[in-house]
Design a protein around this motif. Structure first.
Motif, PDB file in Angstrom:
ATOM      1  N   MET A  46     -11.109 -53.389  -9.639  1.00 56.58           N
ATOM      2  CA  MET A  46     -11.617 -52.144  -9.525  1.00 56.58           C
ATOM      3  C   MET A  46     -10.940 -51.023 -10.316  1.00 56.58           C
ATOM      4  O   MET A  46     -11.583 -50.220 -11.294  1.00 56.58           O
ATOM      5  CB  MET A  46     -11.575 -51.648  -8.047  1.00 56.58           C
ATOM      6  N   LYS A  47      -9.275 -51.134 -10.246  1.00 56.68           N
ATOM      7  CA  LYS A  47      -8.732 -49.956 -10.968  1.00 56.68           C
ATOM      8  C   LYS A  47      -8.882 -50.162 -12.655  1.00 56.68           C
ATOM      9  O   LYS A  47      -8.460 -49.381 -13.208  1.00 56.68           O
ATOM     10  CB  LYS A  47      -7.200 -50.334 -10.692  1.00 56.68           C
ATOM     11  N   ASN A  48      -9.465 -51.339 -13.177  1.00 59.73           N
ATOM     12  CA  ASN A  48      -9.718 -51.482 -14.518  1.00 59.73           C
ATOM     13  C   ASN A  48     -10.934 -50.597 -14.935  1.00 59.73           C
ATOM     14  O   ASN A  48     -10.943 -50.617 -16.160  1.00 59.73           O
ATOM     15  CB  ASN A  48      -9.875 -52.890 -14.918  1.00 59.73           C
ATOM     16  N   LEU A  49     -11.678 -50.439 -14.026  1.00 61.14           N
ATOM     17  CA  LEU A  49     -12.967 -49.783 -14.517  1.00 61.14           C
ATOM     18  C   LEU A  49     -12.697 -48.195 -14.780  1.00 61.14           C
ATOM     19  O   LEU A  49     -11.650 -47.522 -14.087  1.00 61.14           O
ATOM     20  CB  LEU A  49     -13.853 -49.814 -13.102  1.00 61.14           C
ATOM     21  N   SER A  50     -13.515 -47.471 -15.558  1.00 62.03           N
ATOM     22  CA  SER A  50     -13.483 -46.036 -15.717  1.00 62.03           C
ATOM     23  C   SER A  50     -13.950 -45.427 -14.370  1.00 62.03           C
ATOM     24  O   SER A  50     -14.565 -45.989 -13.426  1.00 62.03           O
ATOM     25  CB  SER A  50     -14.229 -45.471 -16.803  1.00 62.03           C
ATOM     26  N   LEU A  51     -13.535 -44.179 -14.081  1.00 64.56           N
ATOM     27  CA  LEU A  51     -13.809 -43.308 -12.858  1.00 64.56           C
ATOM     28  C   LEU A  51     -15.349 -43.483 -12.868  1.00 64.56           C
ATOM     29  O   LEU A  51     -15.939 -43.479 -11.753  1.00 64.56           O
ATOM     30  CB  LEU A  51     -13.389 -41.939 -13.178  1.00 64.56           C
ATOM     31  N   TRP A  52     -16.015 -43.006 -13.981  1.00 65.39           N
ATOM     32  CA  TRP A  52     -17.639 -43.086 -13.775  1.00 65.39           C
ATOM     33  C   TRP A  52     -18.100 -44.524 -13.318  1.00 65.39           C
ATOM     34  O   TRP A  52     -19.075 -44.541 -12.682  1.00 65.39           O
ATOM     35  CB  TRP A  52     -18.248 -42.761 -15.052  1.00 65.39           C
ATOM     36  N   ASP A  53     -17.592 -45.400 -13.914  1.00 63.67           N
ATOM     37  CA  ASP A  53     -18.082 -46.892 -13.492  1.00 63.67           C
ATOM     38  C   ASP A  53     -17.979 -47.066 -12.105  1.00 63.67           C
ATOM     39  O   ASP A  53     -18.438 -47.702 -11.279  1.00 63.67           O
ATOM     40  CB  ASP A  53     -17.416 -47.971 -14.463  1.00 63.67           C
ATOM     41  N   GLN A  54     -16.661 -46.659 -11.574  1.00 63.67           N
ATOM     42  CA  GLN A  54     -16.363 -46.807 -10.312  1.00 63.67           C
ATOM     43  C   GLN A  54     -17.051 -46.021  -9.256  1.00 63.67           C
ATOM     44  O   GLN A  54     -17.563 -46.648  -8.330  1.00 63.67           O
ATOM     45  CB  GLN A  54     -14.900 -46.150 -10.107  1.00 63.67           C
ATOM     46  N   THR A  78      -6.799 -44.113   0.997  1.00 63.53           N
ATOM     47  CA  THR A  78      -6.110 -45.351   1.697  1.00 63.53           C
ATOM     48  C   THR A  78      -6.220 -46.370   0.534  1.00 63.53           C
ATOM     49  O   THR A  78      -5.064 -47.191   0.646  1.00 63.53           O
ATOM     50  CB  THR A  78      -6.769 -45.606   3.046  1.00 63.53           C
ATOM     51  N   ARG A  79      -7.360 -46.878  -0.079  1.00 69.55           N
ATOM     52  CA  ARG A  79      -7.501 -47.949  -0.881  1.00 69.55           C
ATOM     53  C   ARG A  79      -7.113 -47.793  -2.019  1.00 69.55           C
ATOM     54  O   ARG A  79      -7.087 -48.703  -3.053  1.00 69.55           O
ATOM     55  CB  ARG A  79      -8.882 -48.514  -0.535  1.00 69.55           C
ATOM     56  N   GLY A  80      -7.194 -46.315  -2.522  1.00 69.07           N
ATOM     57  CA  GLY A  80      -6.448 -46.150  -3.880  1.00 69.07           C
ATOM     58  C   GLY A  80      -7.708 -46.348  -4.804  1.00 69.07           C
ATOM     59  O   GLY A  80      -7.449 -46.608  -5.937  1.00 69.07           O
ATOM     60  N   ILE A  81      -8.916 -46.011  -4.356  1.00 68.84           N
ATOM     61  CA  ILE A  81     -10.120 -46.165  -5.225  1.00 68.84           C
ATOM     62  C   ILE A  81     -10.560 -44.835  -5.536  1.00 68.84           C
ATOM     63  O   ILE A  81     -11.234 -44.020  -4.449  1.00 68.84           O
ATOM     64  CB  ILE A  81     -11.186 -47.149  -4.405  1.00 68.84           C
ATOM     65  N   ASP A  82     -10.609 -44.222  -6.686  1.00 68.97           N
ATOM     66  CA  ASP A  82     -10.972 -42.886  -7.135  1.00 68.97           C
ATOM     67  C   ASP A  82     -12.365 -42.708  -6.929  1.00 68.97           C
ATOM     68  O   ASP A  82     -12.813 -41.757  -6.336  1.00 68.97           O
ATOM     69  CB  ASP A  82     -10.484 -42.525  -8.634  1.00 68.97           C
ATOM     70  N   GLY A  83     -13.033 -43.592  -7.111  1.00 69.06           N
ATOM     71  CA  GLY A  83     -14.622 -43.666  -7.137  1.00 69.06           C
ATOM     72  C   GLY A  83     -15.191 -43.382  -5.714  1.00 69.06           C
ATOM     73  O   GLY A  83     -16.081 -42.700  -5.484  1.00 69.06           O
ATOM     74  N   LEU A  84     -14.510 -44.105  -4.795  1.00 70.05           N
ATOM     75  CA  LEU A  84     -14.738 -43.860  -3.348  1.00 70.05           C
ATOM     76  C   LEU A  84     -14.511 -42.498  -3.070  1.00 70.05           C
ATOM     77  O   LEU A  84     -15.274 -41.868  -2.193  1.00 70.05           O
ATOM     78  CB  LEU A  84     -14.081 -45.014  -2.613  1.00 70.05           C
ATOM     79  N   ILE A  85     -13.272 -41.890  -3.349  1.00 74.53           N
ATOM     80  CA  ILE A  85     -13.127 -40.556  -3.092  1.00 74.53           C
ATOM     81  C   ILE A  85     -14.123 -39.478  -3.540  1.00 74.53           C
ATOM     82  O   ILE A  85     -14.499 -38.749  -2.958  1.00 74.53           O
ATOM     83  CB  ILE A  85     -11.566 -40.023  -3.651  1.00 74.53           C
TER      84      ILE A  85
END
Length: 218
Positions: free
Chosen positions: A1-9, A179-186
């Protein structure tokens, strides 16, 4: 997941969770709507009362001012022993947080009505209640609407914190993402909350314009 760009996330999270986002948006709107309905009813009433009972001004404005200065999370914490964890606590806290701008603007709007206008109304034989409902409140309405707009926009932001006490809403995605460190979720929570605030700001701007007498519009 962290390898994806923000937009892709964001795209990936949206594809996975869009029904949950819609549900959370609906809950977020409910939190803001019900707290605002209570705040408008009580806030306008208190604002009118303190224009008639002057010794209540420092008590009411001071009390609502103190509520506004307490951090949002602390207000939510204070409500938990009373209402428990869930939507009711979120609505109660948001309601308390919304009062000051509405009370203050109602008080200021009515006080700003020109004295000669009140005297003219009295000269026409109007009672105190008629002057309030036919002269003072209509003339004060644009200022009161500005207070309601301010409260509503602040409320949309504060409602994201209601996720901390299990009230749901768009804050769930923001805190889950942190919590999960996923920017896309934020962003899945932050973007709809921002759009909601802009939408409400635009709607109330139009309402302020429509409630302003034609001769006073800029």
């Amino acid at each position: 997941m962290k390898n994806l760009s923000l937009w892709d996330q964001i795209v990936q999270q949206w594809q996975m969770r869009w029904p949950e986002v819609l549900d959370a948006t609906f809950i977020h709107i409910q939190l803001v709507f019900f707290s605002m309905v209570m705040a408008v009813v009580l806030g306008v009433l208190l604002g009118v009362i303190i224009t008639r009972v002057k010794w209540l001004v420092p008590i009411v404005l001071g009390g609502t001012g103190i509520l506004q200065t307490i951090p949002s999370l602390a207000v939510l914490g204070f409500m938990i022993p009373i209402f428990g964890i869930g939507v009711q606590t979120g609505i109660a806290a948001l309601f308390l947080y919304s009062l000051l701008p509405i009370v203050r603007n109602t008080y200021a709007g009515i006080n700003d009505v020109d004295t000669s206008t009140r005297e003219a109304a009295k000269g026409m034989g109007m009672t105190s209640m008629q002057i309030l409902f036919k002269v003072e409140l209509p003339l004060a309405l644009p200022i009161i609407m500005a207070g309601i707009r301010t409260s509503a926009v602040i409320n949309i932001g504060n409602a994201t914190l209601a996720a901390f006490i299990g009230a749901g809403g768009l804050g769930d995605f923001i805190f889950l993402g942190i919590t999960r460190g996923i920017d896309g979720l934020i962003f899945l929570g932050a973007i709809p909350a921002t759009l909601l605030a802009l939408l409400v700001e635009g709607i109330f701007n139009r309402l302020e314009y429509w409630t302003t007498p034609k001769g006073l519009r800029k």
